[in-house]
Design a protein around this motif. Structure first.
Motif, mmCIF file in Angstrom:
data_model
loop_
_atom_site.group_PDB
_atom_site.id
_atom_site.type_symbol
_atom_site.label_atom_id
_atom_site.label_comp_id
_atom_site.label_asym_id
_atom_site.label_seq_id
_atom_site.Cartn_x
_atom_site.Cartn_y
_atom_site.Cartn_z
ATOM 1 N N GLY A 246 -8.391 12.711 3.962
ATOM 2 C CA GLY A 246 -8.267 13.726 2.923
ATOM 3 C C GLY A 246 -6.963 14.478 3.100
ATOM 4 N N TYR A 247 -6.337 14.819 2.010
ATOM 5 C CA TYR A 247 -5.057 15.525 2.069
ATOM 6 C C TYR A 247 -4.957 16.489 0.899
ATOM 7 C CZ TYR A 247 -3.518 12.498 -1.702
ATOM 8 O OH TYR A 247 -3.401 11.857 -2.917
ATOM 9 N N THR A 248 -4.029 17.398 1.008
ATOM 10 C CA THR A 248 -3.737 18.324 -0.072
ATOM 11 C C THR A 248 -2.546 17.775 -0.830
ATOM 12 O OG1 THR A 248 -4.491 20.121 1.318
ATOM 13 C CG2 THR A 248 -3.182 20.717 -0.614
ATOM 14 N N ARG A 249 -2.707 17.645 -2.117
ATOM 15 C CA ARG A 249 -1.600 17.150 -2.940
ATOM 16 C C ARG A 249 -0.463 18.161 -2.920
ATOM 17 N NH1 ARG A 249 -1.573 14.031 -7.382
ATOM 18 N NH2 ARG A 249 -2.696 12.184 -6.907
ATOM 19 N N PRO A 250 0.764 17.694 -2.819
ATOM 20 C CA PRO A 250 1.876 18.647 -2.819
ATOM 21 C C PRO A 250 1.936 19.398 -4.150
ATOM 22 C CG PRO A 250 2.685 16.376 -2.844
ATOM 23 C CD PRO A 250 1.195 16.319 -2.733
ATOM 24 N N ASP A 251 2.063 20.698 -4.068
ATOM 25 C CA ASP A 251 2.128 21.533 -5.253
ATOM 26 C C ASP A 251 3.605 21.797 -5.573
ATOM 27 O OD1 ASP A 251 1.467 24.966 -5.970
ATOM 28 O OD2 ASP A 251 1.274 23.250 -7.293
ATOM 29 N N ARG A 252 3.941 21.750 -6.814
ATOM 30 C CA ARG A 252 5.340 21.949 -7.208
ATOM 31 C C ARG A 252 5.875 23.281 -6.688
ATOM 32 N NH1 ARG A 252 7.254 20.809 -13.139
ATOM 33 N NH2 ARG A 252 8.323 19.097 -12.178
ATOM 34 N N ASP A 253 5.097 24.366 -6.801
ATOM 35 C CA ASP A 253 5.568 25.673 -6.332
ATOM 36 C C ASP A 253 5.721 25.714 -4.821
ATOM 37 O OD1 ASP A 253 5.648 26.603 -8.911
ATOM 38 O OD2 ASP A 253 3.588 27.345 -8.842
ATOM 39 N N ALA A 254 4.867 24.998 -4.103
ATOM 40 C CA ALA A 254 4.963 25.001 -2.641
ATOM 41 C C ALA A 254 6.207 24.259 -2.176
ATOM 42 C CB ALA A 254 3.710 24.359 -2.039
ATOM 43 N N ARG A 255 6.642 23.254 -2.921
ATOM 44 C CA ARG A 255 7.818 22.484 -2.527
ATOM 45 C C ARG A 255 9.100 23.282 -2.762
ATOM 46 N NH1 ARG A 255 6.096 17.183 -5.396
ATOM 47 N NH2 ARG A 255 6.998 18.384 -7.033
ATOM 48 N N VAL B 254 1.417 10.258 -3.860
ATOM 49 C CA VAL B 254 1.463 10.572 -2.425
ATOM 50 C C VAL B 254 2.862 10.137 -1.981
ATOM 51 C CG1 VAL B 254 0.372 10.244 -0.174
ATOM 52 C CG2 VAL B 254 -1.013 10.051 -2.256
ATOM 53 N N PRO B 255 3.845 11.036 -2.037
ATOM 54 C CA PRO B 255 5.252 10.656 -1.892
ATOM 55 C C PRO B 255 5.619 10.134 -0.497
ATOM 56 C CG PRO B 255 5.035 12.883 -2.781
ATOM 57 C CD PRO B 255 3.684 12.448 -2.333
ATOM 58 N N TYR B 256 6.579 9.215 -0.501
ATOM 59 C CA TYR B 256 7.151 8.732 0.758
ATOM 60 C C TYR B 256 7.586 9.922 1.609
ATOM 61 C CZ TYR B 256 7.595 3.991 -1.157
ATOM 62 O OH TYR B 256 7.345 2.760 -1.682
ATOM 63 N N GLY B 257 7.421 9.815 2.902
ATOM 64 C CA GLY B 257 7.894 10.842 3.815
ATOM 65 C C GLY B 257 6.957 12.017 4.006
ATOM 66 N N CYS C 107 0.836 -1.210 0.000
ATOM 67 C CA CYS C 107 0.000 0.000 0.000
ATOM 68 C C CYS C 107 0.865 1.253 0.000
ATOM 69 C CB CYS C 107 -0.958 -0.013 1.190
ATOM 70 S SG CYS C 107 -2.298 -1.221 1.008
ATOM 71 N N GLY C 108 1.963 1.231 0.758
ATOM 72 C CA GLY C 108 2.890 2.358 0.752
ATOM 73 C C GLY C 108 3.479 2.602 -0.625
ATOM 74 N N GLU C 109 3.866 1.532 -1.315
ATOM 75 C CA GLU C 109 4.404 1.673 -2.666
ATOM 76 C C GLU C 109 3.345 2.187 -3.629
ATOM 77 O OE1 GLU C 109 6.222 -1.973 -3.898
ATOM 78 O OE2 GLU C 109 7.722 -1.888 -2.308
ATOM 79 N N ARG C 110 2.119 1.682 -3.489
ATOM 80 C CA ARG C 110 1.040 2.116 -4.378
ATOM 81 C C ARG C 110 0.740 3.601 -4.170
ATOM 82 N NH1 ARG C 110 -1.316 -0.576 -8.622
ATOM 83 N NH2 ARG C 110 0.081 -2.091 -7.696
ATOM 84 N N LEU C 111 0.680 4.035 -2.929
ATOM 85 C CA LEU C 111 0.428 5.451 -2.637
ATOM 86 C C LEU C 111 1.497 6.331 -3.276
ATOM 87 C CD1 LEU C 111 -0.644 5.086 1.082
ATOM 88 C CD2 LEU C 111 -2.105 5.917 -0.785
#
Length: 165
Positions: free
Chosen positions: A151-160, A48-51, A39-43
């Motif tokens: 529910g989560y917010t997907r990481p945005d490229r600009d925010a990273r 939904v990146p590791y860490g 499940c971690g690999e699938r995410l």
């Protein structure tokens, strides 16, 4: 956050999942560990990146529910099933189904004493998930499904990386 519903009917889900993963695992500690890892690999593959907080939380939900299916829902010779479903916008539903219907998941009303090493799993699920509950398997088939949604917010490229255009 909701706790265990008073009725035992499945909840409705959005009609079109973005991603779906489902697999049966042996009702053993090894099967529960494999469920968590896959499940971690699938995410991670779904974006939904590791860490990240979302990955860690969702993996922890699987890590609590899968061993519960092994420990409390095991019927010798029968597997348990894990299903991950990602819906837009950014909600993941974790479902773990076992084949033992007479042992129902009820969370403790308070944490167990400090001398106990068990009894905290569903308290943790209730604290981490936006919603969770359980229902009997459909069609009169023995067993139950325990589910949790996050529910989560997907990481945005600009925010990273604010320096990137």
């Amino acid at each position: 956050m909701t706790s265990n519903p008073t009725h035992a009917t499945p909840t409705t889900q959005p009609p079109h999942p973005t991603h779906h993963f489902e697999m049966r695992f042996s009702s053993t500690p090894r099967g529960a560990r494999l469920a968590r890892r896959l499940c971690g690999e699938r995410l991670h593959a779904w974006g939904v990146p590791y860490g990240t907080e979302a990955h860690d939380t969702l993996t922890l939900l699987v890590a609590e529910l899968a061993p519960n299916a092994v420990r409390h829902g095991r019927v010798p010779g029968r597997d348990f099933r894990v299903r991950l479903t990602a819906h837009h916008p950014a909600t993941v539903r974790v479902e773990v189904t076992d084949t033992r219907g007479e042992r129902l998941h009820e969370p403790a009303t308070r944490p167990p004493g400090p001398d106990r090493t068990d009894g905290r799993g569903l308290l943790l699920v209730a604290a981490l998930a936006d919603r969770w509950g359980w229902h009997f398997r459909p069609g009169g088939t023995p067993g139950k499904t325990v589910w949790a949604e996050y529910g989560y917010t997907r990481p945005d490229r600009d925010a990273r990386d604010p320096s990137r255009p």
